[in-house]
Each structure stands twice: as C-alpha cells, then as structure tokens.
Motif scaffolding. Structure first.
Motif, PDB file in Angstrom:
ATOM      1  N   UNK A 300       1.153  -0.946   0.145  1.00  0.00           N
ATOM      2  CA  UNK A 300      -0.197  -0.003   0.125  1.00  0.00           C
ATOM      3  C   UNK A 300       1.074   1.610  -0.429  1.00  0.00           C
ATOM      4  N   UNK A 301       2.268   1.431   0.435  1.00  0.00           N
ATOM      5  CA  UNK A 301       2.950   2.311   0.958  1.00  0.00           C
ATOM      6  C   UNK A 301       3.491   2.653  -0.606  1.00  0.00           C
ATOM      7  N   UNK A 302       3.572   1.522  -1.371  1.00  0.00           N
ATOM      8  CA  UNK A 302       4.491   1.405  -2.760  1.00  0.00           C
ATOM      9  C   UNK A 302       3.339   2.111  -3.497  1.00  0.00           C
ATOM     10  N   UNK A 303       2.154   1.530  -3.113  1.00  0.00           N
ATOM     11  CA  UNK A 303       0.949   2.090  -3.882  1.00  0.00           C
ATOM     12  C   UNK A 303       1.242   3.689  -4.479  1.00  0.00           C
ATOM     13  N   UNK A 304       1.702   4.231  -3.213  1.00  0.00           N
ATOM     14  CA  UNK A 304       1.287   5.782  -3.043  1.00  0.00           C
ATOM     15  C   UNK A 304       1.842   6.772  -4.535  1.00  0.00           C
ATOM     16  N   UNK A 305       3.121   6.204  -4.597  1.00  0.00           N
ATOM     17  CA  UNK A 305       4.429   5.752  -6.244  1.00  0.00           C
ATOM     18  C   UNK A 305       3.256   6.330  -7.186  1.00  0.00           C
ATOM     19  N   UNK A 306       2.641   5.311  -7.335  1.00  0.00           N
ATOM     20  CA  UNK A 306       1.656   5.983  -8.745  1.00  0.00           C
ATOM     21  C   UNK A 306       0.538   5.992  -8.682  1.00  0.00           C
TER      22      UNK A 306
END
Length: 405
Positions: A300-306
C-alpha cells in the motif's frame, strides 16, 4: 605611470570575459554550453530550465557591461554555474532543467549495473526480471525462510540445502511474476511515467520474446520444484494460478495488494510442507496470514508512488481506496500482522528469544508507517525497500527461538 593608469582605466571600461560568460549563461545557456564543450550542445534539443538560484538573482546589463559588484558576481559564478551544469546533464543523455533545487526527478531512468556490465542483447531480459531490484526476491524469500526454520526440530539449525532451493526458487518465481505482469500490463505501462521504459512497454522486447523468456524461467523453476516431496509439488504448482491472475486484479478491485499478499507469501505454506510433508494449520495458517497482512502494509505504501497515474489510467489500488486514511488502515494491518506472528510462534512452542526480535520488528514497521511521506515517491520507495529488515528481524527471532527451544 601614465601607461599603468591608462591600462587600469581600460580594464574598468572593457567588458571582462567573465561578464560575457555570465550574460550568456543567463540569456542563452545552451550557447554557453556549446562554447565550453561543443559536443554537449548536440546531446539534446529539449528546452532547458535555468537553475533556480540563477533565475532568482537579479542583474543589470548594458552594452555587455555588468553594472554591479564584480566580487559578488565572481562568488555567484563559482558557486552556482557548476550546479547549473550538473543539473542539466541527466543519466539519459538529455539536457533538462534542474528542478527543486537541483534534485533529480523521481521518474528519471537511472543506469544500473545491468546497463554497465551485461551484454547488450541480455539487458532487456535482465530488466524484465528486475535483476537490479532484489527487494522483490527478499520479500518473496523471507516467508519461505520463516516457515522452513519454524518447521525445524527444536535446538537444531534449519536445513541449508532446503533454504538454498527456496532462495533460488524465490529468485526465479519473482522474475517470472515480473514477466507475467509486464506482458499483461504493457498497455497500462506505456501510460505510467515510472513504467513506460520497461522492456515490453517500450518495445525493446516483443510479447513473443517476453513469453519465451517466461517459459525459460518456469522451466528452471520446475527443476527446483521436482526436488521437493509430492505434497509440496502439488502445492507449489497451484501457486501459478495466483501468479498469473494477480496482474489482472488492479482492473477488477481496489484490493490487488491483498492478492499480491496471497501470492508472495505462498512460501509460508510451502516451506513447512517441504520439511514435514503436511500442514499444521495452527502454526502455518497464522504465519501465512501474517505475511499477507505484512504485504498489505508495504505494498500500500509502494502503491502511493503511482496513485496519480493510476487515476488517469483507471486502475485500482488500496492507496486509492484508503486515501487520506492510509496510515490508519496500514497501522491496523501492522498490529494484526504482529499478533499473527506471535500466535504462530506460541503455537509452535518457540523459545523466548523470538519475542524480543518480534518487538524489534514491530518497531521497524511502526517507524515505516509513522514517518512515511505518502506524497513523496522517493520516501515511499525507501520505506518499501526497508521491509527486507523487517523480514530479517522476524527470521532472526524464529532462528534463535528455535535454537533456545
């Protein structure tokens, strides 16, 4: 004396080379580049943004003569012109303006060891398998190692051969998963800044070449799977259903991170069965659940990049689902993850060292969640990559807990 006085007077009236260079650097930076190094001016014809410090400084010119303090100008020139040149020369060989104080743009393509050391014909395949980004292999391997070590007899070290097999298997399966993802998402990747240069999306590899590479990866993975017992072979082969379906989930649901968790943590089930030939639900299902919850946190943290690109393209993620409440959600997932790990260890009668390490792991996760800047792509990526240490802390707790049992 008269000659000396006239010489000094002429120097005051004549424009110095420095003032001419400074004028050129502000009015037409590319012309200055061509004078310093003609080859640089041929690199790109893109419009160039002047370094912020240069654009904010006020000067006055008249007939190529700078009307100001020469000493201040020299100080400015020495401190900022080098910064300007370093800002416009990027790794892709183009000339771009230095934005945000000269910081690199998050979406710049950086050269990796793949581009520096591997043969040119191999590079697209290495990028397709993400060989230069080992964090995915770590995140896939840790649940396997947790399970194998938890299945070890009390007071004994885990089977090194088994761990080596699962380490190689994680490496291959992660690469295969990336290949499947890029093949199915090639239409989306071209519209997302961070992914548009991936080999299939950019056209470096054709879909057929990508599919052939996938077959090669799965063939090598089969060689590892065949060295396990029959129960593990069936269980391992069934994970391919998740591997092939996960990339489609972002089109169907706001919870693709949950499906990634089911896929990435399959090794928590497989590692135990490889040692015992059967499952112990009280231990293994708790371990598997903990892994899925852990994935919901880091991905979820990673998905905030995109999230901005995802909105434009029309794909879904938990980052978009949770929005401003993301930290509340991932905090809940983190608490549930630590609780499941503690329950799994308790059911396995693990020794006391497990719990101090589990507390350290919970601290690492809390640090990620509380300090992450969800509006910064760079910080989201840093927190995502730090999860290899969470996995290492949990593994250390299981290992020392087993040795102390």
């Amino acid at each position: 004396m008269t000659v000396i006085w006239l010489s000094r007077a002429s120097r005051k009236l004549k424009p110095s080379p420095f003032s001419f260079l400074l004028t050129q650097s502000i009015s037409d930076p590319l012309s200055l580049i061509s004078q310093v190094n003609p080859k640089l001016s041929e690199v790109s014809h893109k419009p160039t943004t002047i370094h912020p410090k240069i654009s904010e400084t006020k000067f006055s010119f008249s007939n190529n003569r700078w009307l100001g303090d020469v000493h201040s100008a020299k100080k400015f020139y020495r401190s900022n012109l080098n910064a300007y040149f370093s800002g416009i020369c990027t790794s892709s060989g183009s000339l771009e303006g230095a934005n945000n104080g000269g910081k690199q743009r998050d979406n710049e393509k950086q050269l990796s060891w793949i581009d520096l050391y591997l043969p040119k014909s191999v590079r697209p395949y290495a990028h397709l398998a993400r060989l230069d980004k080992p964090i995915g292999t770590w995140l896939l391997a840790w649940p396997c190692m947790w399970s194998i070590t938890l299945a070890t007899s009390p007071g004994h070290l885990p089977d090194f051969k088994m761990m080596l097999l699962f380490g190689c298997g994680s490496f291959l399966l992660r690469g295969a998963g990336c290949t499947v993802n890029d093949l199915l998402d090639r239409d989306i990747d071209t519209k997302v800044e961070r992914t548009r240069l991936r080999p299939v999306a950019s056209g470096l590899l054709t879909p057929f070449q990508g599919l052939s590479f996938l077959g090669f990866q799965l063939f090598l993975g089969l060689g590892i799977l065949l060295q396990l017992n029959n129960y593990s072979r069936v269980l391992g082969a069934s994970s391919l259903l998740l591997v092939f379906s996960y990339p489609l989930m972002k089109r169907l649901t706001f919870w693709p991170q949950a499906f990634l968790g089911l896929t990435f943590n399959w090794g928590a089930l497989l590692g135990w069965t490889a040692v015992h030939g059967s499952l112990d639900p009280a231990i293994v299902l708790q371990l598997y659940s903990a892994g899925v919850l852990w994935t919901l946190v880091y991905d979820t943290i990673y998905a905030h990049q995109d999230k901005e690109d995802d909105l434009k393209v029309g794909v879904k993620s938990t980052a978009l689902r949770f929005g401003d409440l993301t930290k509340n959600w991932v905090t809940g997932f983190g608490i549930a993850c630590i609780s499941s790990l503690a329950l799994s260890g308790y059911n396995a009668d693990i020794g006391w060292p497990f719990y101090p390490f589990l507390m350290a792991a919970s601290g690492q996760m809390a640090w990620q969640i509380w300090t992450v800047d969800l509006s910064s792509r760079a910080d989201c990526n840093r927190k995502f990559v730090s999860n290899k240490w969470f996995g290492a802390l949990v593994y250390s707790g299981i290992l020392f807990g087993k040795l102390a049992s």
